[in-house]
Design an enzyme around this catalytic site. Sequence first.
Site, short mmCIF file in Angstrom:
data_model
loop_
_atom_site.label_atom_id
_atom_site.label_comp_id
_atom_site.label_asym_id
_atom_site.label_seq_id
_atom_site.Cartn_x
_atom_site.Cartn_y
_atom_site.Cartn_z
N GLU A 82 0.82 -1.22 0.00
CA GLU A 82 0.00 0.00 0.00
C GLU A 82 0.85 1.26 0.00
OE1 GLU A 82 -3.08 0.48 -0.45
OE2 GLU A 82 -3.94 -1.51 -0.21
N GLU A 113 7.26 -22.04 8.09
CA GLU A 113 7.49 -21.14 9.23
C GLU A 113 8.45 -21.73 10.25
OE1 GLU A 113 4.41 -21.44 12.75
OE2 GLU A 113 3.37 -20.85 10.92
#
Length: 294
Positions: A82, A113
Site C-alpha cells: 500500500e 514457518e
Amino acid sequence: MLENLSTEHRNEKTMNLDEMSIKEVLQSMNEEDRTVALAVEKEIEQIEKVVQTVIKSFEEEGRLIYIGAGTSGRLGILDAVECPPTFGTDDKMVQGYIAGGLKAFTKAVEGAEDREELAEEDLKSIGLNEKDTVIGIAASGRTPYVIGGLKYAQSVGASTASISCNKNAEISKYAKLNVEVETGAEILTGSTRLKAGTAQKLVLNMISTASMIGVGKVYKNLMVDVQSTNEKLVERSKRIIMEATGASYEVAAEYYEKAERNVKAAIVMVLLQCEYGEALEKLKYAKGFVKKAL
C-alpha cells in the site's frame, strides 16, 4: 511452550461458542475487538521508538522490511504494497516477506514457518545491510522463520524490531525494540487471525503512516505523494490540491497537469505562483517537505 501463551488460552466468555446464535457470535466478536485498540495503546511508547528507527533508515536511504509467517506475513505484505500508491515510494522502500514465499500468501506452505534459514535466504537475496530496519511479526512471538530473520538482520548490523501478541515473547530476545500487544484469548481458541491479527494491522498502520509523515510524504493531513494510478486517484489528487491551496477545481486541474501530475509540485506552484522547475528545486532543497518548501 505453546500452552503458556495467552493467545492460545481458551476464552471463558465463549465456551459455548458453538451454541450461540449468529447475532450472539457477532456481538461476542465485536466485544472482544473493542479491547484491541486499548491493548495497542499500552505499547505506544515502544511503537514510537520503532517509528523513529524506521525514519532514520529512510533518511539514510535504507529500507523497511517486514518478515512473518501466515497471517502475520500477509499483514506485512499488505502494509508494504500500500505504500507506493499512498506515499509515492518505490517498491523497494517497504517490503514484506512471508515464510514459504509469495505463494504462501494465498495458500499455506507446510513447514515453512519452522525453518529459520528461509528468512536468512530471503534477506540475503535483497542485500540486507546496516541501513535497513527489519521488523519481525509473529502473534505467538515464537515463529522460527521470524527468529531466523531477526538473527541474520542483527548479524549484518540492520536495525531490528519485533511485533508480537504475548508478553515476554521469544522473538523479543532477537530484536532491539519490542512491541508486545497482549490481546489475550481469542473467541475461537488459538485463531490469532482475529484479535491478534487486528492488533498487528493497527500497529503496522501506525508504523508505516507515522514514518512516511516523518520523511515528508504528508502535508497537513493530506497524502501529497499519492500516485495517480487510476481515475479515482486522479480525482483525489486534484481534490488534494484544492484542499491544500483553496484553489477551484479548474485551477487545481490546470496546475496538476502543469506539474506533470506531481501533487506536491502543483501545491507549491499554486501557493508560490512559480513554475514547475522552481517548485521541484524548492521541494528538493526542503527534502520533500511541502511546508518547508513554502
